[in-house]
Write an enzyme that holds these catalytic residues in place. Structure first.
Site, PDB file in Angstrom:
ATOM      1  CD  GLU A   1      -3.210  -0.607   0.007  1.00  0.00           C
ATOM      2  OE1 GLU A   1      -3.434   0.581  -0.036  1.00  0.00           O
ATOM      3  OE2 GLU A   1      -3.473  -1.485  -0.690  1.00  0.00           O
TER       4      GLU A   1
ATOM      5  CB  CYS B   1     -17.104  -0.848 -16.708  1.00  0.00           C
ATOM      6  SG  CYS B   1     -17.364  -0.565 -14.803  1.00  0.00           S
TER       7      CYS B   1
END
Length: 349
Positions: A35, A200
């Site tokens: 991260e 999508c």
């Protein structure tokens, strides 16, 4: 589970990324490291750095015990070096106060250097399976387009709306997969330019797709011309091929990294070079520009070859002569490393 998260997880099961190195194993240390590395950096760039980092520092206690030069050397080339220093300090804090582990507690995580709300949520969701939302750049882009939210996402009111949507969509089940799924959607489908709306899973309910606003959303950050600064970098190379490095201070850009001595102009560069070594001449190398987030730096390197060190620097923690072959062990700014690796061969005596 909301319609949004159900559709996203169904897509993720078939099209998401399941083979990222921090997913195997998906423990708190590896999730945290990924991260931090992924902040303002793409996955393809991060993967080799991540693999090299965990090969040398495989656990949080290894990171905490490492010296700063080792950490910065492993980070060198990723940029935004404050991330690495915060990572190092946070690991040491975890050893001192959390038994060498990242705490599975939001408030405790958020108190660690370099861990904000989204990073804490990602650690808790992915490593511990707890229901916490995230809001990194990819997620902001997905939610901004899906809900048709105008305004720069960095503005407080806009970000507040996005956090509300992020929380509402985060499911109580499969939270780790959902967190990865929404990041994957933003990274591979709902991309910044020319998003792949036709494939999508959110296309039917996406406001930006319906209203043809994908090119306008997210609203760009208000533009501001970058100022230009200039510096002269001194490349002092002795007869053994070593170069003189200077460790930068704790403030400013490249803080804590080894770099080259700098001067405001050529005359100042000559005076500074003569302080460090006996020199005869200088070769003006090709200038180049390095762009930071808030200014452009015009760099003019001057090569002082066959320099004879004028003073002992063994006791100076901020200066050292270093062989080119030893640069890999130090944290150097990427443009400085590239400059040194591309130096012309020394002239024959």
């Amino acid at each position: 589970m909301t319609t949004f998260s159900s559709a996203l997880l169904a897509w993720f099961d078939h099209h998401g990324r399941h083979d990222l190195p921090w997913q195997h194993p998906r423990d708190a240390y590896r999730v945290w490291l990924s991260e931090i590395m992924l902040q303002q950096t793409q996955v393809a760039t991060v993967i080799p750095y991540f693999l090299r980092f965990v090969a040398q520092l495989p656990a949080l206690r290894d990171l905490a015990a490492a010296d700063e030069d080792t950490v910065l050397a492993l980070w060198s080339g990723l940029g935004y070096y404050r991330r690495a220093r915060f990572l190092h300090r946070a690991a040491q804090t975890c050893v001192t106060h959390h038994n060498g582990e990242l705490p599975p507690n939001f408030d405790a995580l958020a108190e660690l250097p370099g861990i904000g709300r989204s990073t804490a949520g990602a650690i808790l969701a992915q490593a511990y399976g707890l229901r916490f939302p995230i809001l990194d750049g990819n997620v902001k882009r997905v939610l901004t387009r899906f809900h048709g939210i105008a305004g720069y996402p960095g503005e407080r009111d806009v970000e507040k709306q996005l956090w509300q949507h992020a929380d509402a969509h985060t499911p109580a089940e499969r939270t780790a997969d959902y967190t990865q799924a929404i990041m994957d959607l933003g990274a591979t489908v709902c991309v910044r330019a020319r998003p792949l709306c036709a494939v999508c899973p959110m296309q039917a309910d996406c406001v930006a797709n319906r209203d043809h606003l994908t090119a306008q959303l997210p609203t760009p950050k208000p533009g501001k011309a970058l100022p230009t600064r200039s510096t002269v970098m001194l490349v002092l190379r002795d007869i053994d091929g070593r170069v003189l490095l200077h460790k930068r201070g704790a403030q400013g850009v490249w803080s804590g990294l080894w770099s080259l001595p700098e001067a405001d102009d050529t005359d100042s560069a000559w005076r500074q070079a003569q302080h460090h070594a006996r020199i005869d001449d200088a070769l003006t190398l090709t200038p180049f520009v390095h762009v930071f987030s808030h200014y452009r730096l015009q760099i003019q390197p001057l090569l002082f070859d066959a320099a004879a060190p004028a003073l002992a620097i063994a006791d100076n923690a901020h200066l050292r002569w270093c062989a080119i072959g030893d640069l890999h062990a130090l944290g150097l700014p990427a443009p400085v490393r590239s400059l040194l690796m591309a130096l012309p061969e020394p002239a024959a005596p």
